[in-house]
Design a protein around this motif. Structure first.
Motif, mmCIF file in Angstrom:
data_model
loop_
_atom_site.group_PDB
_atom_site.id
_atom_site.type_symbol
_atom_site.label_atom_id
_atom_site.label_comp_id
_atom_site.label_asym_id
_atom_site.label_seq_id
_atom_site.Cartn_x
_atom_site.Cartn_y
_atom_site.Cartn_z
ATOM 1 N N THR A 1 5.024 26.275 65.151
ATOM 2 C CA THR A 1 3.986 26.031 66.158
ATOM 3 C C THR A 1 4.371 24.938 67.154
ATOM 4 O OG1 THR A 1 2.838 24.414 64.762
ATOM 5 C CG2 THR A 1 2.164 26.731 64.549
ATOM 6 N N MET A 2 5.526 24.316 66.989
ATOM 7 C CA MET A 2 5.939 23.212 67.868
ATOM 8 C C MET A 2 6.443 23.716 69.219
ATOM 9 S SD MET A 2 8.010 20.601 65.445
ATOM 10 C CE MET A 2 7.185 19.606 64.230
ATOM 11 N N SER A 3 6.262 22.885 70.222
ATOM 12 C CA SER A 3 6.800 23.163 71.552
ATOM 13 C C SER A 3 8.304 22.886 71.557
ATOM 14 C CB SER A 3 6.114 22.266 72.584
ATOM 15 O OG SER A 3 6.506 20.910 72.381
ATOM 16 N N ASN A 4 8.991 23.297 72.624
ATOM 17 C CA ASN A 4 10.429 23.019 72.744
ATOM 18 C C ASN A 4 10.721 21.528 72.667
ATOM 19 O OD1 ASN A 4 11.902 25.397 72.805
ATOM 20 N ND2 ASN A 4 11.546 25.731 74.971
ATOM 21 N N GLY A 5 9.907 20.707 73.323
ATOM 22 C CA GLY A 5 10.115 19.256 73.291
ATOM 23 C C GLY A 5 9.986 18.691 71.889
ATOM 24 N N ARG B 1 13.014 19.795 69.864
ATOM 25 C CA ARG B 1 14.216 19.014 70.198
ATOM 26 C C ARG B 1 14.244 17.720 69.395
ATOM 27 N NH1 ARG B 1 13.665 21.022 75.336
ATOM 28 N NH2 ARG B 1 12.405 19.313 76.116
ATOM 29 N N LYS B 2 13.095 17.081 69.258
ATOM 30 C CA LYS B 2 13.022 15.838 68.478
ATOM 31 C C LYS B 2 13.195 16.110 66.982
ATOM 32 C CE LYS B 2 9.831 13.525 71.599
ATOM 33 N NZ LYS B 2 8.444 13.059 71.758
ATOM 34 N N GLU B 3 12.473 17.085 66.485
ATOM 35 C CA GLU B 3 12.458 17.359 65.043
ATOM 36 C C GLU B 3 13.805 17.876 64.546
ATOM 37 O OE1 GLU B 3 10.650 16.913 61.538
ATOM 38 O OE2 GLU B 3 9.641 16.496 63.431
ATOM 39 N N PHE C 1 20.568 19.222 77.292
ATOM 40 C CA PHE C 1 19.228 19.763 77.462
ATOM 41 C C PHE C 1 19.117 21.109 76.761
ATOM 42 C CE2 PHE C 1 15.917 22.082 79.783
ATOM 43 C CZ PHE C 1 14.865 21.249 79.473
ATOM 44 N N ALA C 2 18.633 21.101 75.548
ATOM 45 C CA ALA C 2 18.425 22.328 74.778
ATOM 46 C C ALA C 2 17.103 22.947 75.208
ATOM 47 C CB ALA C 2 18.400 22.012 73.290
ATOM 48 N N ARG C 3 17.119 24.244 75.439
ATOM 49 C CA ARG C 3 15.894 24.931 75.856
ATOM 50 C C ARG C 3 15.817 26.287 75.158
ATOM 51 N NH1 ARG C 3 19.728 25.030 79.519
ATOM 52 N NH2 ARG C 3 20.267 26.933 80.587
ATOM 53 N N ASP C 4 14.672 26.892 75.232
ATOM 54 C CA ASP C 4 14.439 28.198 74.603
ATOM 55 C C ASP C 4 14.849 28.183 73.136
ATOM 56 O OD1 ASP C 4 13.566 29.117 77.074
ATOM 57 O OD2 ASP C 4 15.519 29.921 77.613
ATOM 58 N N ILE C 5 14.349 27.204 72.399
ATOM 59 C CA ILE C 5 14.674 27.072 70.981
ATOM 60 C C ILE C 5 13.915 28.142 70.199
ATOM 61 C CG2 ILE C 5 14.645 25.546 68.986
ATOM 62 C CD1 ILE C 5 14.524 23.202 71.073
ATOM 63 N N THR C 6 14.648 28.893 69.395
ATOM 64 C CA THR C 6 14.061 29.974 68.610
ATOM 65 C C THR C 6 14.434 29.789 67.143
ATOM 66 O OG1 THR C 6 14.302 31.492 70.466
ATOM 67 C CG2 THR C 6 13.954 32.476 68.305
ATOM 68 N N LEU D 1 12.951 22.119 49.250
ATOM 69 C CA LEU D 1 14.050 21.987 50.191
ATOM 70 C C LEU D 1 13.943 23.136 51.184
ATOM 71 C CD1 LEU D 1 16.751 21.360 47.471
ATOM 72 C CD2 LEU D 1 15.550 19.635 48.806
ATOM 73 N N VAL D 2 13.919 22.809 52.467
ATOM 74 C CA VAL D 2 13.716 23.807 53.516
ATOM 75 C C VAL D 2 14.965 23.879 54.380
ATOM 76 C CG1 VAL D 2 12.263 24.499 55.456
ATOM 77 C CG2 VAL D 2 11.238 23.275 53.523
ATOM 78 N N ASN D 3 15.500 25.083 54.532
ATOM 79 C CA ASN D 3 16.648 25.322 55.400
ATOM 80 C C ASN D 3 16.167 26.195 56.555
ATOM 81 O OD1 ASN D 3 19.267 25.454 56.390
ATOM 82 N ND2 ASN D 3 19.748 27.258 55.171
ATOM 83 N N VAL D 4 16.384 25.735 57.788
ATOM 84 C CA VAL D 4 15.926 26.446 58.976
ATOM 85 C C VAL D 4 17.131 26.781 59.844
ATOM 86 C CG1 VAL D 4 14.453 26.309 61.019
ATOM 87 C CG2 VAL D 4 13.731 25.205 58.910
ATOM 88 N N ASP D 5 17.308 28.064 60.148
ATOM 89 C CA ASP D 5 18.338 28.516 61.081
ATOM 90 C C ASP D 5 17.677 28.767 62.427
ATOM 91 O OD1 ASP D 5 20.457 28.549 59.193
ATOM 92 O OD2 ASP D 5 19.719 30.469 58.425
ATOM 93 N N TYR D 6 18.317 28.300 63.499
ATOM 94 C CA TYR D 6 17.734 28.443 64.832
ATOM 95 C C TYR D 6 18.830 28.554 65.876
ATOM 96 C CZ TYR D 6 18.777 23.454 64.835
ATOM 97 O OH TYR D 6 19.414 22.241 64.737
ATOM 98 N N ASN D 7 18.429 28.984 67.076
ATOM 99 C CA ASN D 7 19.358 28.963 68.200
ATOM 100 C C ASN D 7 18.637 28.421 69.429
ATOM 101 O OD1 ASN D 7 18.032 31.135 69.578
ATOM 102 N ND2 ASN D 7 19.211 32.618 68.415
#
Length: 113
Positions: free
Chosen positions: A55-59, A62-64, A72-77, A100-106
């Motif tokens: 539910t987080m925004s791109n901004g 980027r922090k989390e 400048f990372a954008r369109d984080i999925t 333990l949580v593993n998250v894959d993203y681009n």
């Protein structure tokens, strides 16, 4: 003639920076929860982290996900996530659980040189 070459070189340099390429980077991050007394509570806490990230925004992402070093990372999925629970003990007869949580993203970023 020298002036014309200088102007031509400057315009080529300026136009090449306008066409900086964008790349799609893939990465992953790991998170862990606090200690829980039941396995179910630990799983719930892990999935709460996943739900919060979705539910987080791109901004906020980027922090989390610590993407400040990536330009400048954008369109984080978020592509996928996996929650596992680790069982441990600090004393005989005492069992604790931690998710333990593993998250894959681009994300899209400008290609660095």
């Amino acid at each position: 003639m020298k002036k014309l070459l200088t102007i031509a070189a400057a315009s080529i340099l300026l136009s090449s920076t306008a066409f900086a390429s964008t790349v799609i980077e893939e990465s992953n991050s790991h998170f862990s929860t606090g200690t829980y007394q039941t396995k179910a509570d630990a799983y719930n806490a892990g999935f709460d982290i996943v739900d919060n990230l979705k539910t987080m925004s791109n901004g906020e992402l980027r922090k989390e996900l610590s993407l400040y070093d990536e330009g400048f990372a954008r369109d984080i999925t978020i592509n996928s996530s996996k929650v596992t629970v680790s069982e441990y003990s600090n004393a005989p007869g005492e069992v604790n659980y931690k998710a333990l949580v593993n998250v894959d993203y681009n994300y899209k970023a400008n290609e660095s040189e």
